[in-house]
Scaffold this active site. Structure first.
Site, short mmCIF file in Angstrom:
data_model
loop_
_atom_site.label_atom_id
_atom_site.label_comp_id
_atom_site.label_asym_id
_atom_site.label_seq_id
_atom_site.Cartn_x
_atom_site.Cartn_y
_atom_site.Cartn_z
CE1 TYR A 28 -3.49 2.76 0.85
CE2 TYR A 28 -1.91 3.41 2.54
CZ TYR A 28 -3.04 3.67 1.78
OH TYR A 28 -3.71 4.86 1.95
CB SER A 110 -4.63 11.75 4.62
OG SER A 110 -5.52 11.18 3.68
CD GLN A 131 -5.97 14.62 1.06
OE1 GLN A 131 -6.09 13.88 2.03
NE2 GLN A 131 -6.63 14.42 -0.07
CE1 TYR A 133 -7.52 12.12 -2.48
CE2 TYR A 133 -7.51 11.17 -0.29
CZ TYR A 133 -6.90 11.36 -1.51
OH TYR A 133 -5.68 10.80 -1.77
CB THR A 159 -6.30 15.75 -3.28
OG1 THR A 159 -5.31 15.87 -2.26
CG2 THR A 159 -5.82 14.74 -4.32
NE ARG A 168 -3.35 4.07 -5.82
CZ ARG A 168 -3.59 4.96 -4.87
NH1 ARG A 168 -3.63 4.56 -3.61
NH2 ARG A 168 -3.80 6.22 -5.16
CE LYS A 254 -0.60 15.76 -2.38
NZ LYS A 254 -0.90 14.63 -3.29
CG HIS A 278 -1.72 10.88 -5.98
ND1 HIS A 278 -2.61 11.84 -5.64
CD2 HIS A 278 -1.87 9.89 -5.06
CE1 HIS A 278 -3.29 11.47 -4.57
NE2 HIS A 278 -2.85 10.29 -4.19
NE ARG A 281 -0.28 5.96 -3.31
CZ ARG A 281 -0.11 4.82 -2.66
NH1 ARG A 281 1.01 4.13 -2.78
NH2 ARG A 281 -1.05 4.34 -1.85
#
Length: 378
Positions: A28, A110, A131, A133, A159, A168, A254, A278, A281
């Protein structure tokens, strides 16, 4: 123990950390998407940034002090947001926030951390960034912003480079699912990492506490994604304007890679931009972050934060020479923490700071703003 003798580089901490973190959480932390060419591209492009040292300048005493968004920092780097940080190493958010407050540099929590803003805000004190989302529901967005502000976070980071989940593939192969479930495969990996297991047992199974507060239904998601994707939206310029109106404080965007976007963000009242891919990612065919930095610098007067692929103090100097004002590190601090606990965070700070000073002395640069004069190749 002299940590510089035993762990003289970040790569030494990385090797030890890998031996202490269960495989599914290690994947991860370090994995990207696709065949991970973007990650390799970040490293190659950074290595291509060369300098020409000056000579016969006498003793050099580098000054690492940095002004950013009205604050003065002793060094030009801080802690980037890393989701599920406390799953990588137990109580990671608390440890990192504590060290940020002690050393006086930013810690960015986060949205998908394992701790709540109300827990971390008092620990990080004056150094808290948050941060975001972007939540789809305006009421959830408003509530999160109020909670973050009340907890003491002064800078908001939106973000914008996660319009949807990435695949991933390495995470999928490791057996990681969200929320974390202890399958026989995962149990076997945990059993091989007793220190992580014991400390996790004490702190509790890692989960995304803030997201859990708003998750009424889980729905159906790919196994390597999480409930946060059900709450977030892919923001547009109208969403940004709404967020700007709602947040009374510094706002950073970001995930910027295009100069045109950087220029427009200045017109939209953003206080700084964060140049990032990122760490590879999200999108495997994107450019190396360092390759677009100079062009973005030329397109905006806004302060610039930089990340993606930074592994040394020299890499920080490369970014600053090409126009960054501040650099944020994610994986590096987690390598140190997982390898050595709290002392590992101090050691990462020392490694990067010493590397910056050694290379600035070699270059004959006393100030960070002298570095662009030493550039040879980009």
């Amino acid at each position: 123990m002299d940590l510089h003798q035993k762990y003289p580089a970040l790569s030494d901490l990385r090797r030890k950390a890998k031996r202490r973190v269960p495989h599914f959480m290690w994947e991860y932390l370090v994995s990207a998407t696709g065949v991970e060419s973007a990650t390799a591209r970040n490293r190659k492009a950074l290595d291509n940034i060369l300098f020409t040292p000056s000579v016969l300048l006498g003793d050099i005493e580098p000054d690492l002090k940095t002004e950013f968004l009205g604050r003065t920092y002793d060094r030009p780097f801080g802690v980037a947001p890393v989701g599920m940080s406390g799953g990588i190493w137990p109580n990671a958010e608390r440890s990192l926030a504590t060290k940020a407050a002690q050393h006086g540099f930013p810690y960015c929590l986060s949205s998908v951390a394992t701790e709540l803003p109300e827990t971390i805000g008092p620990i990080v004190g004056q150094e808290g960034w948050f941060q975001l989302y972007p939540p789809r529901d305006p009421e959830i967005r408003s509530d999160i912003l109020n909670r973050v502000k009340d907890a003491g976070f002064h800078t908001l980071v939106l973000t914008v480079d996660v319009p949807g989940p990435s695949r991933r593939e390495r995470q999928t192969r490791s057996g990681l699912v969200q929320p974390i479930r202890v399958t026989p495969k995962i149990a076997a990996q945990i059993a091989m990492r007793p220190s992580w297991a014991v400390q996790t047992l004490k702190s509790g199974r890692p989960r995304m506490r803030l997201i859990d507060d708003y998750a009424k239904t889980v729905g159906t998601l790919p196994s390597n994604n999480h409930v946060g994707y059900l709450l977030r939206t892919s923001p547009d310029w109208t969403y940004l304007a709404q967020l700007r109106n709602a947040w009374n404080g510094p706002l950073i965007v970001k995930g910027v890679l295009k100069p045109d976007d950087a220029a427009r963000l200045g017109d939209e009242g953003v206080d700084a931009i964060w140049v990032s891919n990122h760490a590879g990612r999200q999108f495997d065919a994107g450019p190396a972050t360092i390759d677009v930095l100079a062009e973005i610098r030329g397109a905006t007067d806004l302060p610039i934060v930089f990340d993606s692929g930074v592994e040394s103090g020299l890499d920080i100097l490369r970014a600053i020479a090409l126009g960054a004002n501040f650099v944020m590190l994610g994986r590096a601090f987690h390598y140190g923490l997982a390898a050595l606990g709290s002392a590992g965070i101090d050691h990462v700070i020392d490694l990067f700071e010493q590397d910056m000073r050694a290379n600035m002395i070699q270059l004959g640069a006393t100030q960070l703003n002298n570095l662009s004069d030493c550039l040879r190749y980009r």
